[in-house]
Design a protein around this motif. Structure first.
Motif, PDB file in Angstrom:
ATOM      1  N   THR A 165       0.841  -1.205   0.000  1.00  0.00           N
ATOM      2  CA  THR A 165       0.000   0.000   0.000  1.00  0.00           C
ATOM      3  C   THR A 165       0.873   1.251   0.000  1.00  0.00           C
ATOM      4  O   THR A 165       0.608   2.206  -0.746  1.00  0.00           O
ATOM      5  CB  THR A 165      -0.939   0.002   1.227  1.00  0.00           C
ATOM      6  N   LEU A 166       1.914   1.268   0.825  1.00  0.00           N
ATOM      7  CA  LEU A 166       2.820   2.421   0.870  1.00  0.00           C
ATOM      8  C   LEU A 166       3.517   2.618  -0.481  1.00  0.00           C
ATOM      9  O   LEU A 166       3.631   3.743  -0.976  1.00  0.00           O
ATOM     10  CB  LEU A 166       3.857   2.242   1.981  1.00  0.00           C
ATOM     11  N   THR A 167       3.960   1.533  -1.098  1.00  0.00           N
ATOM     12  CA  THR A 167       4.620   1.612  -2.402  1.00  0.00           C
ATOM     13  C   THR A 167       3.666   2.181  -3.446  1.00  0.00           C
ATOM     14  O   THR A 167       4.037   3.031  -4.260  1.00  0.00           O
ATOM     15  CB  THR A 167       5.123   0.220  -2.832  1.00  0.00           C
ATOM     16  N   MET A 168       2.419   1.717  -3.441  1.00  0.00           N
ATOM     17  CA  MET A 168       1.434   2.207  -4.394  1.00  0.00           C
ATOM     18  C   MET A 168       1.160   3.701  -4.169  1.00  0.00           C
ATOM     19  O   MET A 168       1.072   4.479  -5.114  1.00  0.00           O
ATOM     20  CB  MET A 168       0.135   1.409  -4.255  1.00  0.00           C
ATOM     21  N   MET A 169       1.043   4.121  -2.933  1.00  0.00           N
ATOM     22  CA  MET A 169       0.783   5.532  -2.624  1.00  0.00           C
ATOM     23  C   MET A 169       1.968   6.412  -3.027  1.00  0.00           C
ATOM     24  O   MET A 169       1.764   7.530  -3.528  1.00  0.00           O
ATOM     25  CB  MET A 169       0.483   5.700  -1.119  1.00  0.00           C
ATOM     26  N   LEU A 170       3.181   5.932  -2.821  1.00  0.00           N
ATOM     27  CA  LEU A 170       4.356   6.690  -3.252  1.00  0.00           C
ATOM     28  C   LEU A 170       4.372   6.837  -4.779  1.00  0.00           C
ATOM     29  O   LEU A 170       4.733   7.891  -5.312  1.00  0.00           O
ATOM     30  CB  LEU A 170       5.638   6.025  -2.756  1.00  0.00           C
ATOM     31  N   GLY A 171       3.980   5.788  -5.500  1.00  0.00           N
ATOM     32  CA  GLY A 171       3.910   5.855  -6.952  1.00  0.00           C
ATOM     33  C   GLY A 171       2.884   6.873  -7.420  1.00  0.00           C
ATOM     34  O   GLY A 171       3.130   7.649  -8.353  1.00  0.00           O
ATOM     35  N   ILE A 172       1.730   6.897  -6.771  1.00  0.00           N
ATOM     36  CA  ILE A 172       0.692   7.877  -7.128  1.00  0.00           C
ATOM     37  C   ILE A 172       1.167   9.288  -6.831  1.00  0.00           C
ATOM     38  O   ILE A 172       1.003  10.204  -7.657  1.00  0.00           O
ATOM     39  CB  ILE A 172      -0.624   7.551  -6.378  1.00  0.00           C
ATOM     40  N   ALA A 173       1.789   9.491  -5.687  1.00  0.00           N
ATOM     41  CA  ALA A 173       2.288  10.822  -5.323  1.00  0.00           C
ATOM     42  C   ALA A 173       3.393  11.273  -6.288  1.00  0.00           C
ATOM     43  O   ALA A 173       3.415  12.433  -6.724  1.00  0.00           O
ATOM     44  CB  ALA A 173       2.809  10.821  -3.885  1.00  0.00           C
ATOM     45  N   ALA A 174       4.299  10.375  -6.637  1.00  0.00           N
ATOM     46  CA  ALA A 174       5.380  10.719  -7.567  1.00  0.00           C
ATOM     47  C   ALA A 174       4.814  11.073  -8.933  1.00  0.00           C
ATOM     48  O   ALA A 174       5.287  12.007  -9.599  1.00  0.00           O
ATOM     49  CB  ALA A 174       6.372   9.565  -7.681  1.00  0.00           C
ATOM     50  N   HIS A 175       3.771  10.369  -9.368  1.00  0.00           N
ATOM     51  CA  HIS A 175       3.168  10.660 -10.669  1.00  0.00           C
ATOM     52  C   HIS A 175       2.496  12.037 -10.665  1.00  0.00           C
ATOM     53  O   HIS A 175       2.516  12.748 -11.661  1.00  0.00           O
ATOM     54  CB  HIS A 175       2.161   9.567 -11.040  1.00  0.00           C
ATOM     55  N   MET A 176       1.909  12.416  -9.519  1.00  0.00           N
ATOM     56  CA  MET A 176       1.283  13.746  -9.427  1.00  0.00           C
ATOM     57  C   MET A 176       2.340  14.848  -9.424  1.00  0.00           C
ATOM     58  O   MET A 176       2.151  15.898 -10.030  1.00  0.00           O
ATOM     59  CB  MET A 176       0.415  13.837  -8.172  1.00  0.00           C
ATOM     60  N   ILE A 177       3.453  14.607  -8.763  1.00  0.00           N
ATOM     61  CA  ILE A 177       4.509  15.623  -8.679  1.00  0.00           C
ATOM     62  C   ILE A 177       5.278  15.725  -9.992  1.00  0.00           C
ATOM     63  O   ILE A 177       5.545  16.815 -10.480  1.00  0.00           O
ATOM     64  CB  ILE A 177       5.471  15.301  -7.508  1.00  0.00           C
ATOM     65  N   PHE A 178       5.631  14.599 -10.562  1.00  0.00           N
ATOM     66  CA  PHE A 178       6.456  14.559 -11.773  1.00  0.00           C
ATOM     67  C   PHE A 178       5.646  14.020 -12.947  1.00  0.00           C
ATOM     68  O   PHE A 178       6.006  13.027 -13.558  1.00  0.00           O
ATOM     69  CB  PHE A 178       7.698  13.681 -11.553  1.00  0.00           C
ATOM     70  N   PRO A 217       4.457  13.340 -16.520  1.00  0.00           N
ATOM     71  CA  PRO A 217       5.112  13.471 -17.827  1.00  0.00           C
ATOM     72  C   PRO A 217       4.269  14.333 -18.761  1.00  0.00           C
ATOM     73  O   PRO A 217       3.039  14.265 -18.749  1.00  0.00           O
ATOM     74  CB  PRO A 217       5.201  12.026 -18.328  1.00  0.00           C
ATOM     75  N   GLY A 218       4.956  15.167 -19.553  1.00  0.00           N
ATOM     76  CA  GLY A 218       4.267  16.008 -20.524  1.00  0.00           C
ATOM     77  C   GLY A 218       3.896  15.202 -21.757  1.00  0.00           C
ATOM     78  O   GLY A 218       4.647  14.354 -22.211  1.00  0.00           O
ATOM     79  N   VAL A 219       2.733  15.468 -22.296  1.00  0.00           N
ATOM     80  CA  VAL A 219       2.283  14.794 -23.509  1.00  0.00           C
ATOM     81  C   VAL A 219       2.496  15.759 -24.674  1.00  0.00           C
ATOM     82  O   VAL A 219       1.992  16.884 -24.645  1.00  0.00           O
ATOM     83  CB  VAL A 219       0.796  14.396 -23.397  1.00  0.00           C
TER      84      VAL A 219
END
Length: 179
Positions: A19-32, A34-36
């Motif tokens: 759960t912590l790993t998944m939440m870190l992935g979601i947070a990292a995706h929101m912060i960083f 990728p531009g389309v």
């Protein structure tokens, strides 16, 4: 044997870590995020961008003068990059682009079975050395709407060598124009 309390602690630890790993992935995706790109793909550099220089260029020599000095062997080396999209051997079929055997003197957009752009089909005529020179200088400027993705060759000497090489790729090479 393991009692249920030990099993629950291990299972809770594994689930908590996931759960912590998944939440870190979601947070990292929101912060960083990728531009389309607006248009997918890679823009090739234009020939005009390569020709920026602080010193004024010397007046261009006419094509017949350049062809008289051109070395077809060097032209073959310069044309190796063209081999990614074109065949040079007689009787070889098309790749991404049409085969270049006999291109000098051949009718424009005349290789049977190759899907030319409408702009190139409409051009008509035959490929003269001057036409080939103008085309490989900047394909999209010479035939607006061409499918050829090559940005162009800025060096007149390289173009002349390539044209001298392409002229040799024929059963009946065209005579070089007199300077």
């Amino acid at each position: 044997m393991m009692d249920s309390f030990e099993f629950n602690k291990i299972a809770g630890g594994v689930l908590g870590t996931l759960t912590l790993t998944m939440m870190l992935g979601i947070a990292a995706h929101m912060i960083f995020a990728p531009g389309v790109p607006a248009k997918p793909g890679y823009d090739l550099p234009s020939a005009a961008a390569e020709q920026t220089s602080a010193t004024p260029s010397a007046p261009a020599e006419p094509l017949p003068v350049l062809l008289a000095k051109a070395d077809p062997v060097k032209g073959q080396a310069f044309a190796k990059a063209c081999g990614a999209c074109h065949n040079f051997e007689k009787g070889q079929g098309a790749k991404v682009g049409p085969p270049l055997w006999g291109v000098v003197g051949r009718q424009v957009a005349s290789v049977a079975g190759f899907n030319y752009s409408d702009a190139l089909k409409a051009k008509g005529g035959a490929w003269t050395m001057d036409d080939v020179n103008k085309f490989i200088t900047n394909p999209k400027a010479y035939v607006a709407g061409t499918k050829m993705g090559f940005a162009g060759e800025g060096s007149p000497e390289k173009r002349a060598a390539i044209i001298a090489y392409l002229d040799k790729l024929s059963d009946n090479p065209e005579p070089l124009p007199k300077p």
